[in-house]
Design a protein around this motif. Structure first.
Motif, mmCIF file in Angstrom:
data_model
loop_
_atom_site.group_PDB
_atom_site.id
_atom_site.type_symbol
_atom_site.label_atom_id
_atom_site.label_comp_id
_atom_site.label_asym_id
_atom_site.label_seq_id
_atom_site.Cartn_x
_atom_site.Cartn_y
_atom_site.Cartn_z
ATOM 1 N N LEU A 27 0.824 -1.209 0.000
ATOM 2 C CA LEU A 27 0.000 0.000 0.000
ATOM 3 C C LEU A 27 0.862 1.265 0.000
ATOM 4 O O LEU A 27 0.615 2.185 -0.785
ATOM 5 N N ILE A 28 1.878 1.312 0.852
ATOM 6 C CA ILE A 28 2.741 2.495 0.930
ATOM 7 C C ILE A 28 3.419 2.750 -0.411
ATOM 8 O O ILE A 28 3.498 3.887 -0.876
ATOM 9 N N LYS A 29 3.892 1.688 -1.043
ATOM 10 C CA LYS A 29 4.576 1.855 -2.328
ATOM 11 C C LYS A 29 3.624 2.384 -3.399
ATOM 12 O O LYS A 29 3.958 3.293 -4.152
ATOM 13 N N LYS A 30 2.434 1.827 -3.475
ATOM 14 C CA LYS A 30 1.479 2.248 -4.502
ATOM 15 C C LYS A 30 0.981 3.674 -4.249
ATOM 16 O O LYS A 30 0.894 4.473 -5.179
ATOM 17 N N VAL A 31 0.654 3.988 -3.003
ATOM 18 C CA VAL A 31 0.189 5.342 -2.677
ATOM 19 C C VAL A 31 1.315 6.349 -2.914
ATOM 20 O O VAL A 31 1.074 7.455 -3.408
ATOM 21 N N GLY A 32 2.543 5.963 -2.597
ATOM 22 C CA GLY A 32 3.689 6.836 -2.848
ATOM 23 C C GLY A 32 3.864 7.153 -4.324
ATOM 24 O O GLY A 32 4.159 8.286 -4.700
ATOM 25 N N LYS A 33 3.654 6.147 -5.161
ATOM 26 C CA LYS A 33 3.757 6.371 -6.614
ATOM 27 C C LYS A 33 2.651 7.303 -7.099
ATOM 28 O O LYS A 33 2.888 8.181 -7.932
ATOM 29 N N ILE A 34 1.447 7.109 -6.582
ATOM 30 C CA ILE A 34 0.330 7.984 -6.969
ATOM 31 C C ILE A 34 0.601 9.410 -6.504
ATOM 32 O O ILE A 34 0.391 10.372 -7.251
ATOM 33 N N PHE A 35 1.092 9.566 -5.274
ATOM 34 C CA PHE A 35 1.421 10.893 -4.750
ATOM 35 C C PHE A 35 2.487 11.568 -5.615
ATOM 36 O O PHE A 35 2.364 12.743 -5.972
ATOM 37 N N ALA A 36 3.532 10.823 -5.969
ATOM 38 C CA ALA A 36 4.598 11.374 -6.806
ATOM 39 C C ALA A 36 4.053 11.780 -8.176
ATOM 40 O O ALA A 36 4.454 12.822 -8.724
ATOM 41 N N ALA A 37 3.134 10.996 -8.717
ATOM 42 C CA ALA A 37 2.538 11.340 -10.017
ATOM 43 C C ALA A 37 1.726 12.639 -9.912
ATOM 44 O O ALA A 37 1.801 13.491 -10.809
ATOM 45 N N PHE A 38 0.977 12.793 -8.828
ATOM 46 C CA PHE A 38 0.203 14.029 -8.639
ATOM 47 C C PHE A 38 1.120 15.239 -8.473
ATOM 48 O O PHE A 38 0.869 16.297 -9.052
ATOM 49 N N VAL A 39 2.178 15.101 -7.684
ATOM 50 C CA VAL A 39 3.107 16.216 -7.482
ATOM 51 C C VAL A 39 3.777 16.572 -8.801
ATOM 52 O O VAL A 39 3.868 17.752 -9.168
ATOM 53 N N GLY A 40 4.245 15.576 -9.529
ATOM 54 C CA GLY A 40 4.885 15.834 -10.817
ATOM 55 C C GLY A 40 3.941 16.468 -11.825
ATOM 56 O O GLY A 40 4.295 17.424 -12.521
ATOM 57 N N THR A 41 2.717 15.973 -11.884
ATOM 58 C CA THR A 41 1.716 16.538 -12.789
ATOM 59 C C THR A 41 1.389 17.977 -12.402
ATOM 60 O O THR A 41 1.280 18.853 -13.267
ATOM 61 N N GLY A 42 1.232 18.212 -11.103
ATOM 62 C CA GLY A 42 0.954 19.568 -10.632
ATOM 63 C C GLY A 42 2.070 20.531 -10.984
ATOM 64 O O GLY A 42 1.816 21.665 -11.420
ATOM 65 N N PHE A 43 3.316 20.083 -10.828
ATOM 66 C CA PHE A 43 4.458 20.927 -11.170
ATOM 67 C C PHE A 43 4.464 21.274 -12.660
ATOM 68 O O PHE A 43 4.605 22.440 -13.042
ATOM 69 N N VAL A 44 4.277 20.262 -13.498
ATOM 70 C CA VAL A 44 4.272 20.495 -14.945
ATOM 71 C C VAL A 44 3.129 21.441 -15.329
ATOM 72 O O VAL A 44 3.307 22.368 -16.130
ATOM 73 N N PHE A 45 1.961 21.243 -14.735
ATOM 74 C CA PHE A 45 0.799 22.085 -15.021
ATOM 75 C C PHE A 45 1.059 23.536 -14.600
ATOM 76 O O PHE A 45 0.781 24.475 -15.365
ATOM 77 N N LEU A 46 1.606 23.733 -13.398
ATOM 78 C CA LEU A 46 1.917 25.086 -12.942
ATOM 79 C C LEU A 46 2.974 25.740 -13.830
ATOM 80 O O LEU A 46 2.867 26.926 -14.157
ATOM 81 N N GLN A 47 3.980 24.987 -14.222
ATOM 82 C CA GLN A 47 5.010 25.536 -15.096
ATOM 83 C C GLN A 47 4.435 25.924 -16.459
ATOM 84 O O GLN A 47 4.778 26.958 -17.017
ATOM 85 N N TYR A 48 3.543 25.103 -16.960
ATOM 86 C CA TYR A 48 2.903 25.419 -18.246
ATOM 87 C C TYR A 48 2.092 26.710 -18.146
ATOM 88 O O TYR A 48 2.212 27.597 -18.989
#
Length: 115
Positions: A27-48
């Protein structure tokens, strides 16, 4: 003499603590991957949006919030020691009041590693 690798678990037996640890690690590994995907997506979106001129991002303010949240020794820098302290308090939370702590931690490692 050649040392033979012994598996962490015998296929014939799986203790309750190890089972819970594996599930928690997974669970920790999967939730961590989802969290990292959201943070990365948010960063790219804000930069755009910033690049296109729609918004202005105050990165210093975001970094300050990050540092205030994770800098436990208050030296102004998030270090490995801060992350280890946060991780250890999380592990203490997970293993509080359980008698099968050692098998849980082996299972947790296995779930994080192979989950």
């Amino acid at each position: 003499t050649v040392l033979q690798k012994k598996p962490l678990f015998r296929k014939e037996e799986l203790s309750f603590g190890a089972f819970l640890g594996i599930c928690t690690g997974f669970l920790i590994k999967k939730v961590g991957k989802i969290f990292a995907a959201f943070v990365g997506t948010g960063f790219v979106f804000l930069q755009y949006l910033s690049h296109e001129g729609y918004i202005t991002v105050n990165w210093d303010r975001l970094e300050g919030r990050y540092t205030r949240t994770l800098d436990l020794d208050k030296d102004g820098v998030v270090t490995k020691k801060d992350i280890n302290t946060r991780w250890n308090s999380f592990i203490n939370l997970l293993t509080q009041n359980i008698q099968f702590k050692s098998t849980f931690l082996i299972g947790l490692y296995t779930g994080l590693r192979y989950g």
